[in-house]
Write an enzyme that holds these catalytic residues in place. Structure first.
Site, PDB file in Angstrom:
ATOM      1  N   ASN A  89      -2.069  27.719 -43.896  1.00 27.57           N
ATOM      2  CA  ASN A  89      -2.342  26.679 -42.892  1.00 27.57           C
ATOM      3  C   ASN A  89      -1.618  25.391 -43.297  1.00 27.57           C
ATOM      4  OD1 ASN A  89      -4.026  25.805 -40.623  1.00 27.57           O
ATOM      5  ND2 ASN A  89      -5.173  24.572 -42.116  1.00 27.57           N
TER       6      ASN A  89
ATOM      7  N   GLU B 217      -6.667  22.946 -36.192  1.00 35.58           N
ATOM      8  CA  GLU B 217      -7.352  21.654 -36.403  1.00 35.58           C
ATOM      9  C   GLU B 217      -6.979  20.642 -35.324  1.00 35.58           C
ATOM     10  OE1 GLU B 217      -6.874  20.202 -40.424  1.00 35.58           O
ATOM     11  OE2 GLU B 217      -7.065  22.204 -41.284  1.00 35.58           O
TER      12      GLU B 217
ATOM     13  N   GLU C 280      -1.840  23.430 -46.814  1.00 40.91           N
ATOM     14  CA  GLU C 280      -0.953  22.288 -47.057  1.00 40.91           C
ATOM     15  C   GLU C 280      -0.167  22.407 -48.358  1.00 40.91           C
ATOM     16  OE1 GLU C 280      -3.589  18.928 -46.643  1.00 40.91           O
ATOM     17  OE2 GLU C 280      -4.093  19.455 -44.588  1.00 40.91           O
TER      18      GLU C 280
ATOM     19  N   ASP D 143      -6.605  17.896 -32.762  1.00 39.88           N
ATOM     20  CA  ASP D 143      -7.237  16.720 -32.154  1.00 39.88           C
ATOM     21  C   ASP D 143      -6.132  15.803 -31.667  1.00 39.88           C
ATOM     22  OD1 ASP D 143      -6.572  15.726 -34.721  1.00 39.88           O
ATOM     23  OD2 ASP D 143      -8.655  15.622 -35.368  1.00 39.88           O
TER      24      ASP D 143
END
Ligand code: G3I
Length: 380
Positions: free
Chosen positions: A215, A283, A167, A285
């Protein structure tokens, strides 16, 4: 697990060799059948890894947590226990209890481990953020270098891939202002992606075999952030900076699942793949406001469509969710009013999303090796 089945047969005393052979044959047929009925087994024929983020404390607390994780997933990623703060709370003290346990569990179940994360602006301890004497960039650089060398050194050969930097970009593509970049930073404040480059070089020095990732979230489709990440990746590849791939977090809702977004995601993966890089869904979801039949169906479609994209793009090497059971997900605590984001419900029952993914894995997709062989001109 096949290996466990075979090992347990290996320990038994079987007087008649034919019975032993028949038993082995039956057990391997049984394993093959059951394995095709798990995410990891069904994905293996596409050379695709299926991952889940996990916490060590739950392995003992809930046997079904451990059993489901090992049965369904080929990659385990510590959800928080490898972050700077939990392992390096004091300047010269490390605590690796949690990650050690997760790594041992993963290796015992023939799972790969993905490390998360070395350079992030969150979960940074007080001694780094608020030092008694302000850091010089050189001294802070030394702290980060030591951290990377110590943590990656401990897991050398055990953790196969790392989110080295997490990030680091703002939504407009500029660099996020952080302790590592410019407050005071490790020496490259205002120099764009140079901080990331330095972290990758230190990581490569610590474990030359590990795959190294940058990432981020919100950079899955074509936009200013993903353009900035692509520009960085292109520059790094051209100059031989040790970057293996880009991690796409994919914290989404079913709204993401429209033709325009999917086409844009596919295009983004393709341009990174054209550089010779891997892309990993790290990640994923899919959060819901409630578990109505309609929402669970939309969620299942979203998981299925994303898996479909990953399956058909050879550069997409990992399909990983952020947890795997609704019993343990970061969503309810961080997105008030939302939850039910994962493929297993809170009682570890398979949800429509799970069934849709398994069906997709059985339906087809790329079957050759992932990623495809790189041209020799590309360094990593
Ligand atoms: O373990 C402690 C516990 O001892 C203590 O009693 C409790 C009190 O708050 O906190 C517990 O730690 C929490 C930990 O989750 C485990 O539940 C931390 O406070 C909490 O901050 C931590 O949240 C994690 C968050 O990152 C911050 O590290 C989430 O679980 C985790 O899902 C989330 O993951 C991030 C990725 O790393 C990066 N991308 C976004 C993603 C979601 O935010």
């Amino acid at each position: 697990m096949g290996s466990r089945v075979q090992k347990s047969y290996g320990k038994r005393r079987v007087s008649c060799p034919w019975i032993a052979v028949a038993a082995l044959l039956l057990s391997s047929i049984g394993f093959a059948q059951s394995s095709d009925q798990t995410l990891r087994g069904a994905a293996a024929k596409h050379d695709l890894l299926m991952g889940a983020a996990a916490y060590s404390t739950r392995l003992d607390e809930e046997p079904i947590y451990a059993e489901t994780l090992a049965r369904e997933y080929s990659v385990l990623e510590p959800e928080s226990e490898l972050k700077f703060d939990p392992i390096h709370l004091q300047p010269s003290t490390y605590n690796f209890d949690g990650p050690d346990k997760l790594v041992a569990f993963a290796l015992a179940h023939s799972m790969k481990v993905r490390g998360h994360t070395l350079v992030w602006h969150e979960q940074v301890p007080v001694w780094v953020l608020y030092p008694k004497t302000p850091w010089t960039p050189a001294a802070l650089g030394q702290v980060l270098h030591d951290h990377i060398a110590t943590v990656m050194g401990r897991y050398k050969g055990k953790i196969y891939a790392w989110d080295v930097v997490n990030e680091a970009f703002n939504d407009d593509g500029s660099m996020r202002s952080t302790v590592w970049y410019d407050k005071p930073g490790i020496g490259y404040a205002g120099e764009g992606t140079k901080t990331i480059e330095q972290a990758l070089r230190w990581a490569h020095e610590a474990d030359p075999q590990a795959k190294l990732f940058v990432n981020d979230y919100g950079a899955e489709i074509l936009n200013r952030k993903s353009d900035a990440i692509y520009a960085m990746a292109k520059d790094f590849v051209a100059r031989g900076v040790p970057l293996s791939g880009i991690g796409m977090q994919l914290h989404i809702s079913p709204d993401f699942d429209d033709l325009e977004n999917l086409a844009s995601l596919r295009q983004n993966i393709r341009r990174l793949a054209a550089l010779g890089l891997e892309v990993q869904f790290t990640e994923l979801d899919v959060k819901l406001p409630n578990p109505s039949g309609f929402n669970l169906g939309a969620q299942a479609d979203t998981y299925k469509d994303l898996l479909g994209i990953c399956l058909t793009q050879p550069a997409c090497t990992l399909f990983q969710t952020w947890g795997f059971t609704d019993r343990h997900s970061w969503i309810p605590a961080y997105s008030k009013g939302y939850g039910w984001a994962l493929p297993f419900d809170e009682n570890y029952q398979k949800k429509p999303a799970y069934n849709a993914m398994l069906k997709k894995l059985h339906a087809g997709g790329h079957t050759g090796p992932r990623p495809p062989a790189r041209p020799a001109s590309q360094s990593r």
